[in-house]
Design a protein around this motif. Structure first.
Motif, PDB file in Angstrom:
ATOM      1  N   ALA A   1     -23.030  -3.495 -11.640  1.00  0.00           N
ATOM      2  CA  ALA A   1     -22.337  -3.188 -13.169  1.00  0.00           C
ATOM      3  C   ALA A   1     -20.921  -3.877 -12.667  1.00  0.00           C
ATOM      4  N   MET A   2     -20.122  -3.714 -11.189  1.00  0.00           N
ATOM      5  CA  MET A   2     -19.085  -3.594 -11.062  1.00  0.00           C
ATOM      6  C   MET A   2     -19.712  -5.573 -10.042  1.00  0.00           C
ATOM      7  N   ALA A   3     -20.638  -5.645 -10.205  1.00  0.00           N
ATOM      8  CA  ALA A   3     -20.470  -7.472  -9.578  1.00  0.00           C
ATOM      9  C   ALA A   3     -20.887  -7.956 -10.800  1.00  0.00           C
ATOM     10  N   GLN A   4     -21.409  -7.594 -11.662  1.00  0.00           N
ATOM     11  CA  GLN A   4     -21.544  -9.300 -13.174  1.00  0.00           C
ATOM     12  C   GLN A   4     -20.543  -9.499 -13.581  1.00  0.00           C
ATOM     13  N   ALA A   5     -19.062  -7.573 -13.690  1.00  0.00           N
ATOM     14  CA  ALA A   5     -18.843  -7.886 -14.251  1.00  0.00           C
ATOM     15  C   ALA A   5     -16.942  -8.801 -13.977  1.00  0.00           C
ATOM     16  N   GLY A   6     -17.577  -8.831 -12.168  1.00  0.00           N
ATOM     17  CA  GLY A   6     -16.508  -9.430 -12.159  1.00  0.00           C
ATOM     18  C   GLY A   6     -16.827 -10.944 -12.460  1.00  0.00           C
ATOM     19  N   GLU A   7     -18.107 -11.725 -11.882  1.00  0.00           N
ATOM     20  CA  GLU A   7     -19.023 -12.708 -12.159  1.00  0.00           C
ATOM     21  C   GLU A   7     -17.689 -13.087 -13.704  1.00  0.00           C
ATOM     22  N   TRP A   8     -17.956 -12.547 -14.746  1.00  0.00           N
ATOM     23  CA  TRP A   8     -17.729 -12.404 -15.628  1.00  0.00           C
ATOM     24  C   TRP A   8     -16.556 -12.562 -15.782  1.00  0.00           C
ATOM     25  N   THR A   9     -15.228 -12.195 -14.846  1.00  0.00           N
ATOM     26  CA  THR A   9     -14.340 -12.250 -15.467  1.00  0.00           C
ATOM     27  C   THR A   9     -14.152 -13.626 -14.450  1.00  0.00           C
ATOM     28  N   GLN A  10     -14.127 -13.515 -13.068  1.00  0.00           N
ATOM     29  CA  GLN A  10     -14.249 -14.905 -12.714  1.00  0.00           C
ATOM     30  C   GLN A  10     -14.283 -16.166 -13.690  1.00  0.00           C
ATOM     31  N   LYS A  11     -14.897 -15.896 -14.902  1.00  0.00           N
ATOM     32  CA  LYS A  11     -15.867 -17.289 -15.462  1.00  0.00           C
ATOM     33  C   LYS A  11     -14.879 -17.396 -16.636  1.00  0.00           C
TER      34      LYS A  11
ATOM     35  N   TYR B   1     -10.909 -10.208 -21.256  1.00  0.00           N
ATOM     36  CA  TYR B   1     -11.007  -8.645 -21.446  1.00  0.00           C
ATOM     37  C   TYR B   1     -11.732  -7.326 -21.118  1.00  0.00           C
ATOM     38  N   LEU B   2     -12.952  -7.896 -22.008  1.00  0.00           N
ATOM     39  CA  LEU B   2     -14.216  -7.257 -22.328  1.00  0.00           C
ATOM     40  C   LEU B   2     -14.586  -6.803 -20.911  1.00  0.00           C
ATOM     41  N   ALA B   3     -14.763  -7.975 -19.377  1.00  0.00           N
ATOM     42  CA  ALA B   3     -15.280  -7.875 -18.217  1.00  0.00           C
ATOM     43  C   ALA B   3     -14.321  -6.988 -17.457  1.00  0.00           C
ATOM     44  N   ARG B   4     -13.379  -6.589 -17.715  1.00  0.00           N
ATOM     45  CA  ARG B   4     -12.262  -6.196 -17.445  1.00  0.00           C
ATOM     46  C   ARG B   4     -12.306  -4.617 -17.568  1.00  0.00           C
ATOM     47  N   ALA B   5     -13.110  -4.726 -19.022  1.00  0.00           N
ATOM     48  CA  ALA B   5     -13.155  -3.554 -19.380  1.00  0.00           C
ATOM     49  C   ALA B   5     -14.349  -2.569 -18.462  1.00  0.00           C
ATOM     50  N   CYS B   6     -15.424  -2.884 -18.836  1.00  0.00           N
ATOM     51  CA  CYS B   6     -16.683  -2.849 -18.030  1.00  0.00           C
ATOM     52  C   CYS B   6     -16.634  -2.697 -16.476  1.00  0.00           C
ATOM     53  N   GLN B   7     -15.629  -3.274 -16.051  1.00  0.00           N
ATOM     54  CA  GLN B   7     -15.622  -3.679 -14.400  1.00  0.00           C
ATOM     55  C   GLN B   7     -14.585  -1.950 -15.132  1.00  0.00           C
ATOM     56  N   GLY B   8     -13.799  -1.562 -15.042  1.00  0.00           N
ATOM     57  CA  GLY B   8     -12.945  -1.165 -15.187  1.00  0.00           C
ATOM     58  C   GLY B   8     -13.794   0.889 -15.524  1.00  0.00           C
ATOM     59  N   PHE B   9     -14.964   0.964 -16.751  1.00  0.00           N
ATOM     60  CA  PHE B   9     -15.625   2.025 -16.446  1.00  0.00           C
ATOM     61  C   PHE B   9     -16.616   2.090 -15.295  1.00  0.00           C
ATOM     62  N   ALA B  10     -17.023   0.775 -14.865  1.00  0.00           N
ATOM     63  CA  ALA B  10     -18.019   0.509 -13.057  1.00  0.00           C
ATOM     64  C   ALA B  10     -17.665   2.098 -12.330  1.00  0.00           C
ATOM     65  N   LEU B  11     -16.244   1.412 -11.961  1.00  0.00           N
ATOM     66  CA  LEU B  11     -15.760   1.562 -11.051  1.00  0.00           C
ATOM     67  C   LEU B  11     -14.993   3.297 -11.101  1.00  0.00           C
ATOM     68  N   ALA B  12     -15.217   3.505 -12.399  1.00  0.00           N
ATOM     69  CA  ALA B  12     -14.519   5.299 -12.918  1.00  0.00           C
ATOM     70  C   ALA B  12     -16.064   5.481 -12.551  1.00  0.00           C
ATOM     71  N   THR B  13     -16.716   5.413 -12.888  1.00  0.00           N
ATOM     72  CA  THR B  13     -18.226   5.422 -12.656  1.00  0.00           C
ATOM     73  C   THR B  13     -18.747   5.920 -11.256  1.00  0.00           C
ATOM     74  N   ASP B  14     -18.172   4.970 -10.559  1.00  0.00           N
ATOM     75  CA  ASP B  14     -18.223   5.256  -9.063  1.00  0.00           C
ATOM     76  C   ASP B  14     -17.537   6.434  -8.556  1.00  0.00           C
ATOM     77  N   PHE B  15     -16.708   6.631  -9.151  1.00  0.00           N
ATOM     78  CA  PHE B  15     -15.406   7.095  -9.173  1.00  0.00           C
ATOM     79  C   PHE B  15     -14.321   6.169  -8.096  1.00  0.00           C
ATOM     80  N   GLU B  16     -14.160   4.988  -8.686  1.00  0.00           N
ATOM     81  CA  GLU B  16     -13.010   4.225  -7.839  1.00  0.00           C
ATOM     82  C   GLU B  16     -11.954   4.475  -9.065  1.00  0.00           C
ATOM     83  N   PHE B  17     -11.233   6.130  -9.138  1.00  0.00           N
ATOM     84  CA  PHE B  17     -10.504   5.742 -10.190  1.00  0.00           C
ATOM     85  C   PHE B  17      -8.990   5.051 -10.396  1.00  0.00           C
ATOM     86  N   GLU B  18      -8.644   4.420  -8.866  1.00  0.00           N
ATOM     87  CA  GLU B  18      -7.181   3.765  -9.060  1.00  0.00           C
ATOM     88  C   GLU B  18      -7.622   2.885  -8.694  1.00  0.00           C
ATOM     89  N   LEU B  19      -8.620   2.322  -9.090  1.00  0.00           N
ATOM     90  CA  LEU B  19      -8.864   0.626  -8.687  1.00  0.00           C
ATOM     91  C   LEU B  19      -9.453   1.000 -10.396  1.00  0.00           C
TER      92      LEU B  19
END
Length: 256
Positions: free
Chosen positions: A41-51, A55-73
């Motif tokens: 999901a992080m990879a998918q959201a990152g590609e979406w953000t680049q294209k 902001y919804l891409a960033r929101a999904c990226q944030g959720f994926a990061l939190a799910t993966d315990f990458e809380f600071e980012l």
């Protein structure tokens, strides 16, 4: 963490909503993927953000990061999503700010958490339950910053907004006990126990309050209840340590 549903809720009934855009569909699919495969999901959201930089891409990226315990980012990315949503007058901006605050707490960034949570709560876009969750998170950050009086006010607000929220009563009990307000602590924990009778965290705190009040027998019963409810939990580890201070070895589970 706040529930995934916070990212999807709307004040408009589903039957009255317009057909979803491609971005909304992609957002929904990205969130579903994040629940089961956060790296993808992080990879998918990152590609979406680049294209598109949506902001919804960033929101999904944030959720994926939190799910993966990458809380600071995750906190940083959620804040970016919130600002993007604000620019488009998307009411979900408040929920993204709340997510940013929640992730910042998990990352140990309490001042940043308060800033994000205050932005979330400053809007009328959250319902009562969401506002209560925000106040609970504010209280957690405030306690970490030794601002207990402010934390008490935040928890009082949470209890008023969502009296059915057992966590608000539990945290209120813990804070009252730490402040030697044992009668208040007992009243709070009794309400929490009525709302969540099988929560090991509630039983653990009930034992802590009992021992602070000099009631060793009740403390022992509560801590043993923790072991019965969740023998492999972190609350059980604490309960075992507390029982050891009483000189009591926990009985084998099969004998209970």
């Amino acid at each position: 963490m706040l529930l995934l549903s916070l990212l999807l809720q709307s004040a408009v009934p589903a039957s009255a909503q317009p057909l979803p855009t491609l971005d909304e569909i992609q957002f929904s699919e990205c969130l579903k993927l994040a629940r089961t495969d956060a790296p993808s999901a992080m990879a998918q959201a990152g590609e979406w953000t680049q294209k598109s930089g949506h902001y919804l891409a960033r929101a999904c990226q944030g959720f994926a990061l939190a799910t993966d315990f990458e809380f600071e980012l995750a906190a940083t990315i959620f804040a970016e999503a919130a600002r993007g949503a604000e620019a488009k007058a998307d009411s979900r901006s408040a929920r993204f700010w709340a997510q940013a605050g929640n992730a910042a707490i998990a990352a140990g960034q309490m001042e940043s958490a308060l800033a994000s949570l205050d932005r979330a709560l400053a809007t009328p876009m959250l319902d009562k339950g969401e506002r209560a969750d925000g106040e609970i998170d504010r209280a957690r950050a405030l306690v970490a910053l030794n601002r207990n009086a402010e934390a008490e006010k935040a928890l009082a607000s949470a209890r008023t907004l969502a009296p059915e929220n057992a966590a608000a009563w539990l945290l209120s009990a813990t804070l009252a006990r730490r402040g030697d307000k044992l009668s208040e602590a007992l009243a709070f924990i009794q309400t929490s126990a009525a709302l969540a009778p099988k929560d090991p965290a509630v039983a653990l705190e009930a034992g802590n309050i009992a021992i602070a009040a000099g009631d060793d027998s009740t403390a022992r019963k509560q801590w043993e209840q923790v072991l019965s409810l969740a023998p492999n939990s972190r609350q059980a580890t604490s309960a075992k340590a507390q029982l050891a201070t009483l000189g009591i070895a926990p009985a084998p589970l099969e004998s209970r």
